[in-house]
Scaffold this active site. Structure first.
Site, PDB file in Angstrom:
ATOM      1  N   MET A  41       1.846   2.699   3.619  1.00 45.16           N
ATOM      2  CA  MET A  41       3.049   3.405   3.034  1.00 45.16           C
ATOM      3  C   MET A  41       2.672   4.266   1.804  1.00 45.16           C
ATOM      4  O   MET A  41       3.462   4.848   1.176  1.00 45.16           O
ATOM      5  CB  MET A  41       3.950   2.146   2.364  1.00 45.16           C
ATOM      6  CG  MET A  41       4.591   1.437   3.256  1.00 45.16           C
ATOM      7  SD  MET A  41       6.227   0.781   2.896  1.00 45.16           S
ATOM      8  CE  MET A  41       5.538  -0.139   1.504  1.00 45.16           C
ATOM      9  N   GLY A  42       1.164   4.483   1.935  1.00 42.48           N
ATOM     10  CA  GLY A  42       0.769   5.567   1.129  1.00 42.48           C
ATOM     11  C   GLY A  42       0.417   5.345  -0.241  1.00 42.48           C
ATOM     12  O   GLY A  42       0.117   3.902  -0.496  1.00 42.48           O
ATOM     13  N   GLY A  47      -8.568  -0.538  -1.903  1.00 41.31           N
ATOM     14  CA  GLY A  47      -7.963  -1.633  -0.921  1.00 41.31           C
ATOM     15  C   GLY A  47      -7.677  -0.941   0.441  1.00 41.31           C
ATOM     16  O   GLY A  47      -8.402  -1.113   1.550  1.00 41.31           O
ATOM     17  N   HIS A  48      -6.908  -0.054   0.446  1.00 44.70           N
ATOM     18  CA  HIS A  48      -6.739   0.808   1.656  1.00 44.70           C
ATOM     19  C   HIS A  48      -7.977   1.557   2.266  1.00 44.70           C
ATOM     20  O   HIS A  48      -8.403   1.618   3.582  1.00 44.70           O
ATOM     21  CB  HIS A  48      -5.712   2.159   1.690  1.00 44.70           C
ATOM     22  CG  HIS A  48      -4.424   1.497   0.989  1.00 44.70           C
ATOM     23  ND1 HIS A  48      -3.863   1.752  -0.342  1.00 44.70           N
ATOM     24  CD2 HIS A  48      -3.509   0.919   1.724  1.00 44.70           C
ATOM     25  CE1 HIS A  48      -2.653   1.180  -0.384  1.00 44.70           C
ATOM     26  NE2 HIS A  48      -2.474   0.817   0.906  1.00 44.70           N
ATOM     27  N   GLY A 158      -4.721  -5.552   5.208  1.00 48.31           N
ATOM     28  CA  GLY A 158      -5.562  -6.330   3.917  1.00 48.31           C
ATOM     29  C   GLY A 158      -4.975  -7.575   3.664  1.00 48.31           C
ATOM     30  O   GLY A 158      -3.746  -7.941   3.756  1.00 48.31           O
ATOM     31  N   GLU A 159      -5.832  -8.573   3.436  1.00 43.28           N
ATOM     32  CA  GLU A 159      -5.523 -10.047   3.106  1.00 43.28           C
ATOM     33  C   GLU A 159      -4.604 -10.208   1.783  1.00 43.28           C
ATOM     34  O   GLU A 159      -3.948 -11.121   1.666  1.00 43.28           O
ATOM     35  CB  GLU A 159      -6.719 -10.802   3.030  1.00 43.28           C
ATOM     36  CG  GLU A 159      -7.342 -11.115   4.123  1.00 43.28           C
ATOM     37  CD  GLU A 159      -8.355 -11.978   3.994  1.00 43.28           C
ATOM     38  OE1 GLU A 159      -8.891 -12.497   2.977  1.00 43.28           O
ATOM     39  OE2 GLU A 159      -8.869 -12.572   5.152  1.00 43.28           O
ATOM     40  N   ASP A 161      -1.636  -8.877   1.506  1.00 43.58           N
ATOM     41  CA  ASP A 161      -0.375  -9.179   2.072  1.00 43.58           C
ATOM     42  C   ASP A 161      -0.617 -10.274   3.189  1.00 43.58           C
ATOM     43  O   ASP A 161      -0.364 -10.140   4.066  1.00 43.58           O
ATOM     44  CB  ASP A 161       0.099  -7.925   2.713  1.00 43.58           C
ATOM     45  CG  ASP A 161       0.388  -6.792   1.808  1.00 43.58           C
ATOM     46  OD1 ASP A 161       1.155  -7.180   0.578  1.00 43.58           O
ATOM     47  OD2 ASP A 161       0.072  -5.800   1.746  1.00 43.58           O
ATOM     48  N   SER A 196      -3.222  -2.462  -5.775  1.00 46.88           N
ATOM     49  CA  SER A 196      -1.914  -2.540  -5.024  1.00 46.88           C
ATOM     50  C   SER A 196      -1.560  -1.026  -5.463  1.00 46.88           C
ATOM     51  O   SER A 196      -1.793  -0.734  -6.419  1.00 46.88           O
ATOM     52  CB  SER A 196      -1.100  -3.658  -5.607  1.00 46.88           C
ATOM     53  OG  SER A 196       0.322  -3.182  -5.074  1.00 46.88           O
TER      54      SER A 196
END
Length: 293
Positions: A41-42, A47-48, A158-159, A161, A196
Site C-alpha cells: 500500500m506504499g 521491510g518492503h 511480510g511476517e 502481518d 511499518s
C-alpha cells in the site's frame, strides 16, 4: 504503454493502467520468465525492500503494486491519514531491482464495486478479524484481484502481518490459485520497533515509547519458561499498559497455524503471541507478534 510518470523512474516501468502492465507481462511470460509479486500500500520502508529483494532473487521478473486499498479500511480517518509517497516509493523500488510497478487509481482497480465476500473462520474472524470488521474481506478482494491481474508464480508477504498471511493462504486454497505464498521475516528498527508504514505517523514522543511493545514481547520469552500462559499474557499487557501513551487493544496467544487461542503451553507445538497496541493521543494502531515455540 504509458508510464505513470516518466521522470520518477528511468529503468523500472511504472503503470497506472492494468492493461499496460498485462501487455508487458505477456511478453515476459512468452519468453518463459517467472514472475514474482509484492503487494503493497506504499509508504515503503526497509521491510518492503526485503520482500522486493527476495522476489528479485527468486524470479526473473518482479512486480510491485502500490495501492492504498479502500475496501480494507473500516475507519475512514485511517484511510485518509494513510501516507502516500509514490515518488519516494519508486526510487526505493528501482534501487531494489523491481521491474514493474502498478500504481492504479481506485477507479482503475475497482471499475465496479467489488461485492465478493471472503470468510475463512477462524483465521479471518479472530483478532484483527474481530476488531476490524470487513478488513480481511477487503484484503482478499484486492489481493485476489492482483493475483488475477499479474498471475504471479510467487507472491511475497511480510511476517509482521502474521494473520494476513494465514488469511491469504486460505483464500489461495479456496480459489485454487496457482501461486506460492512466500513468507518473509519481520524487519525491525535498531530499537526493536517493527518496520511499518504507520511509523511515519508517530510524533517524536510517540516514536520514543513505541519500542516498549517489542521490549515487553521479547522479555516475555524468558518469563514464559517459568510461568503459565495466562501469567505471561497478563504480564505483557501490564508491562505495555504501564507506559504512558500505550494501550493494548488485544494480546492473543494462539496456535500458529489455526490462530485459535491456546490455554496452556502444552496445547500446541507452535505458539505465537499477536498484539495490537494504540500509541499516542491520535492514536496510531501498531501490530507485532512473537513466536514462543
Amino acid at each position: 504503454m504509458q508510464a505513470l510518470s516518466s521522470n520518477i523512474c528511468r529503468k523500472m516501468k511504472v503503470f497506472s493502467k492494468i492493461v499496460d502492465l498485462q501487455n508487458a507481462l505477456f511478453d515476459e511470460r512468452k519468453a518463459g520468465k517467472s514472475v514474482g509479486l509484492v503487494p503493497t500500500m506504499g509508504a515503503l520502508h526497509e521491510g518492503h525492500a526485503s520482500l522486493v529483494l527476495r522476489s528479485v532473487k527468486d524470479n526473473d521478473v518482479t512486480v510491485v503494486s502500490v495501492f492504498v486499498n479502500p475496501t480494507q479500511f473500516n475507519d475512514k480517518n485511517d484511510l485518509t491519514r494513510y501516507p502516500r509517497t509514490l515518488e519516494a516509493d519508486c526510487k526505493l523500488l528501482e534501487h531494489c531491482g523491481a521491474d514493474y510497478v502498478l500504481a492504479p487509481s481506485v477507479e482503475e482497480m475497482y471499475p465496479t464495486p467489488d461485492t465478493r465476500q471472503f470468510e475463512y473462520p477462524p483465521v479471518s474472524t479472530v483478532m484483527e478479524g474481530a476488531h476490524r470488521p470487513g478488513h480481511f474481506n477487503g484484503v482478499c478482494q484486492v489481493v485476489s484481484r492482483l493475483f488475477y491481474i499479474v498471475r504471479p508464480d510467487r507472491a511475497y508477504f511480510g511476517e509482521k502481518d502474521w494473520q494476513q498471511i494465514a488469511v491469504v493462504k486460505a483464500m489461495v486454497r479456496h480459489l485454487q490459485l496457482p501461486v506460492d505464498i512466500v513468507e518473509c521475516p519481520i524487519v525491525r528498527e535498531a530499537d526493536g520497533l517493527a518496520k511499518s508504514s504507520r511509523n511515519t505517523l508517530l510524533s517524536s514522543e510517540e516514536r520514543e515509547i513505541a519500542p516498549a511493545i517489542f521490549k515487553a514481547l521479547k522479555a516475555s520469552l524468558t518469563f514464559a519458561k517459568t510461568h503459565t500462559l495466562k501469567e505471561t499474557h497478563d504480564k505483557v499487557v501490564a508491562d505495555i499498559n504501564s507506559v504512558n501513551g500505550l494501550e493494548v487493544e488485544y494480546f492473543a496467544i494462539v496456535d500458529g497455524n489455526t490462530l485459535e487461542d491456546v490455554a496452556e503451553w502444552e496445547d500446541s507445538p507452535y505458539v505465537v503471541g499477536c498484539i495490537t497496541v494504540y500509541c499516542g493521543k491520535t492514536p496510531i494502531r501498531l501490530i507485532d507478534h512473537i513466536k514462543y515455540k
